[in-house]
Design a protein around this motif. Structure first.
Motif, short mmCIF file in Angstrom:
data_model
loop_
_atom_site.label_atom_id
_atom_site.label_comp_id
_atom_site.label_asym_id
_atom_site.label_seq_id
_atom_site.Cartn_x
_atom_site.Cartn_y
_atom_site.Cartn_z
N ASN A 197 40.41 21.39 36.26
CA ASN A 197 41.44 21.31 35.23
C ASN A 197 42.52 22.34 35.50
N GLU A 198 43.78 21.93 35.30
CA GLU A 198 44.88 22.86 35.57
C GLU A 198 44.84 24.06 34.65
N ASN A 199 44.30 23.91 33.45
CA ASN A 199 44.20 25.03 32.52
C ASN A 199 43.10 26.01 32.93
N PHE A 200 42.15 25.52 33.73
CA PHE A 200 41.04 26.38 34.14
C PHE A 200 41.41 27.25 35.33
N LEU A 201 42.34 26.79 36.15
CA LEU A 201 42.70 27.54 37.36
C LEU A 201 43.27 28.92 37.05
N PRO A 202 44.19 29.07 36.08
CA PRO A 202 44.67 30.43 35.77
C PRO A 202 43.56 31.35 35.29
N VAL A 203 42.62 30.80 34.50
CA VAL A 203 41.50 31.61 34.01
C VAL A 203 40.60 32.02 35.17
N LEU A 204 40.37 31.11 36.09
CA LEU A 204 39.57 31.43 37.27
C LEU A 204 40.25 32.50 38.12
N HIS A 205 41.56 32.43 38.20
CA HIS A 205 42.31 33.43 38.95
C HIS A 205 42.18 34.80 38.31
N ILE A 206 42.16 34.85 36.98
CA ILE A 206 42.00 36.12 36.28
C ILE A 206 40.60 36.69 36.55
N GLY A 207 39.58 35.83 36.52
CA GLY A 207 38.23 36.30 36.82
C GLY A 207 38.12 36.84 38.23
N LEU A 208 38.77 36.18 39.17
CA LEU A 208 38.76 36.66 40.55
C LEU A 208 39.49 37.99 40.67
N ALA A 209 40.57 38.16 39.89
CA ALA A 209 41.29 39.44 39.88
C ALA A 209 40.39 40.55 39.36
N GLY A 210 39.60 40.26 38.33
CA GLY A 210 38.67 41.27 37.81
C GLY A 210 37.61 41.63 38.83
N LEU A 211 37.11 40.62 39.55
CA LEU A 211 36.10 40.87 40.58
C LEU A 211 36.66 41.75 41.69
N VAL A 212 37.86 41.44 42.16
CA VAL A 212 38.48 42.22 43.24
C VAL A 212 38.79 43.64 42.77
N PHE A 213 39.29 43.75 41.56
CA PHE A 213 39.61 45.08 41.03
C PHE A 213 38.36 45.95 40.96
N GLN A 214 37.28 45.41 40.43
CA GLN A 214 36.05 46.20 40.29
C GLN A 214 35.47 46.55 41.64
N LEU A 215 35.49 45.61 42.58
CA LEU A 215 34.98 45.91 43.92
C LEU A 215 35.79 47.01 44.58
N SER A 216 37.10 47.00 44.41
CA SER A 216 37.95 48.02 45.03
C SER A 216 37.69 49.39 44.44
N VAL A 217 37.42 49.44 43.14
CA VAL A 217 37.15 50.73 42.49
C VAL A 217 35.75 51.23 42.83
N ILE A 218 34.78 50.34 42.78
CA ILE A 218 33.39 50.74 42.93
C ILE A 218 33.03 51.02 44.39
N ALA A 219 33.83 50.52 45.33
CA ALA A 219 33.51 50.72 46.75
C ALA A 219 33.79 52.14 47.22
N ALA A 220 34.54 52.90 46.44
CA ALA A 220 34.84 54.28 46.86
C ALA A 220 33.56 55.12 46.86
N VAL A 221 33.55 56.14 47.73
CA VAL A 221 32.38 57.01 47.82
C VAL A 221 32.26 57.82 46.53
N GLY A 222 31.14 57.70 45.87
CA GLY A 222 30.90 58.43 44.64
C GLY A 222 29.42 58.71 44.47
N PRO A 223 29.05 59.39 43.38
CA PRO A 223 27.63 59.73 43.19
C PRO A 223 26.73 58.50 43.15
N GLN A 224 27.18 57.45 42.48
CA GLN A 224 26.35 56.25 42.40
C GLN A 224 26.07 55.67 43.78
N ASN A 225 27.11 55.55 44.59
CA ASN A 225 26.93 54.92 45.90
C ASN A 225 26.07 55.76 46.83
#
Length: 257
Positions: A3-31
């Motif tokens: 559905n054309e209405n679902f594609l923008p929402v899917l794009h937002i979810g992908l943006a959240g996934l990429v954002f979190q991966l980019s932040v969490i991939a940095a060297v930190g205590p958890q990693n």
């Protein structure tokens, strides 16, 4: 066909996934904790569960909390937005600074020390005594090698179990007692998520939680495969460069949004 209405929402979810991966991939205590336990293969599931639980709590809390506050004080959203821009730029600077002098993660497993009292493997070589025919003893004769192999027991499992549960307080501390976790998970992430509408911000949050879950599972259970490349400074040079540039792009998007 989607559905054309679902594609923008899917794009937002992908943006959240990429954002979190980019932040969490940095060297930190958890990693660092995750890599060390993953290399040892002790308590990996326990540590991964704690880290996933932390993001399941902090990320939605940031999305909901920032939304509630900004509904009553819209000016606070501007303050948080520019605070998020400053934080992302600072994050980018630290990553780009490490490009010049990168350091790998030391995830070398410690040697296992058996419990006191457990038999240690012993190897002894018994050579024949000198005789008239063979005055040099073992020279010219067949040497008899005797190896003493201790009986297999379950004793070595007990230290591993203790080591696994010993990682629990550390995992809880770096997740819930780490101030940076609240800044990342509530302030910065909540500000990023609230740039979208009601549906979009929760889709962004869902993508971010999925990104965290995938990252913790892959790093925790694939640490033995990742330990060698992650110990190379050259690998971290490219990782830090990519994260730094991505953070600059995120900061620009947040500032212009």
């Amino acid at each position: 066909m989607l559905n054309e209405n679902f594609l923008p929402v899917l794009h937002i979810g992908l943006a959240g996934l990429v954002f979190q991966l980019s932040v969490i991939a940095a060297v930190g205590p958890q990693n660092v904790v995750l890599l060390k336990q993953g290399v040892k293969r002790w308590g990996v599931g326990l540590v991964v569960s704690v880290f996933i639980l932390g993001d399941l709590i902090l990320l939605p809390l940031g999305t909901a909390g920032v939304s509630v506050v900004t509904d009553k004080l819209p000016v606070l959203l501007e303050i948080l937005r520019w605070g998020g821009v400053a934080y992302l730029l600072w994050f980018a600077v630290t990553c780009l600074r490490d490009v010049r002098h990168p350091t790998g993660i030391d995830s070398t497993p410690r040697d296992y020390t058996p419990e006191s009292g457990s038999p240690a493997p012993a190897v002894s070589t018994d050579l024949p005594a000198p005789t008239a025919d063979y005055p040099h003893g073992g020279v010219g004769q067949v040497a008899t090698i005797t190896r003493t192999i201790p009986r297999r027991t379950d004793a070595p499992l007990r230290p591993r179990r203790r080591q696994a549960f010993a990682a629990l307080p550390t995992a809880l501390a770096v997740t819930f007692l780490n101030p940076a976790a609240y800044v990342d998970g509530i302030v910065v992430f909540g500000t990023m998520a609230n740039q979208y509408d009601d549906t979009g911000k929760w889709m962004f949050t869902t993508g971010a939680v999925l990104g965290s879950t995938l990252f913790f599972l892959v790093v925790g259970y694939g640490a033995r495969l990742l330990s060698r490349p992650l110990s190379r400074p050259r690998v971290w040079r490219w990782i830090n460069l990519g994260i730094g540039l991505l953070m600059i792009g995120m900061a620009a998007r947040l500032a212009l949004g």
